[in-house]
Design an enzyme around this catalytic site. Structure first.
Site, PDB file in Angstrom:
ATOM      1  N   LYS A  99       0.851  -1.193   0.000  1.00 20.76           N
ATOM      2  CA  LYS A  99       0.000   0.000   0.000  1.00 20.76           C
ATOM      3  C   LYS A  99       0.883   1.237   0.000  1.00 20.76           C
ATOM      4  O   LYS A  99       2.021   1.221   0.483  1.00 20.76           O
ATOM      5  CB  LYS A  99      -0.948  -0.030   1.204  1.00 20.76           C
ATOM      6  CG  LYS A  99      -1.871  -1.283   1.193  1.00 20.76           C
ATOM      7  CD  LYS A  99      -3.320  -0.985   0.921  1.00 20.76           C
ATOM      8  CE  LYS A  99      -4.078  -2.214   0.445  1.00 20.76           C
ATOM      9  NZ  LYS A  99      -4.932  -2.821   1.449  1.00 20.76           N
ATOM     10  N   ARG A 129      -2.795 -10.453   4.498  1.00 20.37           N
ATOM     11  CA  ARG A 129      -3.043 -10.621   3.061  1.00 20.37           C
ATOM     12  C   ARG A 129      -1.871  -9.969   2.337  1.00 20.37           C
ATOM     13  O   ARG A 129      -1.690  -8.755   2.442  1.00 20.37           O
ATOM     14  CB  ARG A 129      -4.372  -9.946   2.706  1.00 20.37           C
ATOM     15  CG  ARG A 129      -4.737  -9.988   1.238  1.00 20.37           C
ATOM     16  CD  ARG A 129      -6.009  -9.177   0.984  1.00 20.37           C
ATOM     17  NE  ARG A 129      -6.338  -9.163  -0.420  1.00 20.37           N
ATOM     18  CZ  ARG A 129      -5.804  -8.350  -1.329  1.00 20.37           C
ATOM     19  NH1 ARG A 129      -4.883  -7.472  -0.959  1.00 20.37           N
ATOM     20  NH2 ARG A 129      -6.169  -8.420  -2.587  1.00 20.37           N
TER      21      ARG A 129
HETATM   22  N1  PMM Z   1      -6.808  -4.697  -0.177  1.00 25.63           N
HETATM   23  C1  PMM Z   1      -6.991  -4.805  -1.504  1.00 25.63           C
HETATM   24  C2  PMM Z   1      -7.890  -5.759  -2.032  1.00 25.63           C
HETATM   25  N2  PMM Z   1      -8.565  -6.582  -1.222  1.00 25.63           N
HETATM   26  N3  PMM Z   1      -9.090  -7.339   0.940  1.00 25.63           N
HETATM   27  C3  PMM Z   1      -8.945  -7.234   2.273  1.00 25.63           C
HETATM   28  N4  PMM Z   1      -9.649  -8.052   3.078  1.00 25.63           N
HETATM   29  N5  PMM Z   1      -8.093  -6.329   2.829  1.00 25.63           N
HETATM   30  C4  PMM Z   1      -7.360  -5.462   2.071  1.00 25.63           C
HETATM   31  O1  PMM Z   1      -6.624  -4.637   2.647  1.00 25.63           O
HETATM   32  C5  PMM Z   1      -7.502  -5.530   0.659  1.00 25.63           C
HETATM   33  C6  PMM Z   1      -8.390  -6.501   0.125  1.00 25.63           C
HETATM   34  C7  PMM Z   1      -6.260  -3.892  -2.426  1.00 25.63           C
HETATM   35  O2  PMM Z   1      -4.984  -4.346  -2.616  1.00 25.63           O
HETATM   36  P1  PMM Z   1      -4.419  -4.992  -4.003  1.00 25.63           P
HETATM   37  O3  PMM Z   1      -4.963  -4.151  -5.117  1.00 25.63           O
HETATM   38  O4  PMM Z   1      -2.969  -4.856  -3.839  1.00 25.63           O
HETATM   39  O5  PMM Z   1      -4.879  -6.403  -4.085  1.00 25.63           O
END
Ligand code: PMM
Length: 284
Positions: free
Chosen positions: A220, A259
């Site tokens: 992030k 995650r």
């Molecule tokens: N962040 C992203 C997508 N899905 N799901 C959960 N539960 N928590 C998160 O912080 C989260 C998520 C966005 O990140 P990406 O685009 O790098 O996948």
């Protein structure tokens, strides 16, 4: 199936991220997307991921929503194939139809970044599926693009607590059971740099609550910021060491899961935290 089925005894769970998106080196064909995603998922499992979060729609700043059919055609074949190989998956979706089809295909968890708010049918699908669900905090006018900072009433920690309580109440009212629920403070979703750090600072409060906590800090922007503050040029991948640091601290504090994109470094961090925590048993 409840959250206990997925929980790893003695340590934090590592959720590896697989985004099934159009590949710039391919013709964008569905089979290529699916094959690439499967290969990536298997690699993450070999590197130490406990489950794979499969997403067919980006929420990154500037992202545009894909149509429901495209999203479904991306994620369902990947989930089905991994399920047949005995690999736990979660589906990262804000659409009830995609969540329902994923449940049919054997997904182990529904991960909804809108916390069930983007689709009026989502809580009912979660209740029917009877599998773990992750409700994430995201205050926004319109779901789709995580950019910008929302008004959290001057206290992001209080806002996230209160909103997550409301999401839980709505989920329970729709028939979701308590032992299905995981909560996520939603780092990076319409939150300022200060908001994200304040939420991490308050992590013990969230972990001390009733529900298991998932932390999604990986790559992030606020994390890439630690190098940017030192005058370095950074891309999201350059935030992997900082992500591993967040993983180590979160795991040590008792987070249920993290995650992450880069599994090896976060799995190492999780294992370090597990040794660190359990060593107390041998110490006077
Ligand atoms: N962040 C992203 C997508 N899905 N799901 C959960 N539960 N928590 C998160 O912080 C989260 C998520 C966005 O990140 P990406 O685009 O790098 O996948």
């Amino acid at each position: 199936m409840n959250v206990d089925t997925l929980t790893i005894p003695g340590r934090c769970l590592v959720m590896g991220i697989v985004n099934v998106t159009e590949d710039s080196f391919s013709d964008g064909g569905r089979f290529v997307e699916v094959d690439l995603a499967l290969a990536h998922a298997r690699q993450l499992v070999a590197e130490g991921a406990d489950m794979i979060d499969v997403g067919g729609e980006s929420t990154r700043p500037g992202a545009v929503r894909v149509d429901p059919e495209t999203e479904l055609n991306r994620v369902v074949p990947v989930i089905r194939a991994l399920h047949e190989e005995g690999i736990h998956t979660s589906v990262d979706t804000m659409r009830a139809s995609v969540a329902a089809a994923s449940a049919e295909a054997g997904v182990s968890m529904i991960n909804d970044v809108s916390g069930g708010l983007a689709d009026p049918e989502m809580f009912a699908v979660m209740a029917d599926a009877k599998i773990p669900v992750c409700l994430m905090h995201w205050r926004t006018v319109q779901f789709g693009d995580a950019a910008g900072n929302a008004d959290h009433g001057g206290n992001v920690v209080a806002d996230v607590h209160q909103t997550l309580d409301e999401l839980v109440a709505r989920a329970l009212a729709a028939g979701v059971s308590r032992d299905q629920i995981v909560l996520d403070p939603g780092l990076g979703f319409a939150k300022s740099r200060e908001d994200n750090w304040a939420l991490l600072n308050a992590l013990p409060e969230f972990i001390g609550g009733e529900f298991p906590i998932l932390v999604g800090a990986s790559r992030k922007r606020f994390l890439a910021g630690v190098r940017r503050e030192r005058g370095l040029e950074v891309t999201p991948v350059d935030a992997d060491p900082a992500t591993a640091a967040v993983t180590a601290v979160s795991a040590h504090m008792g987070a249920w899961g993290v995650r992450v994109h880069n599994v090896p470094v976060s799995r190492d961090a999780v294992d370090v935290a597990a040794h660190w925590r359990s060593a107390g048993a041998y110490h006077g």
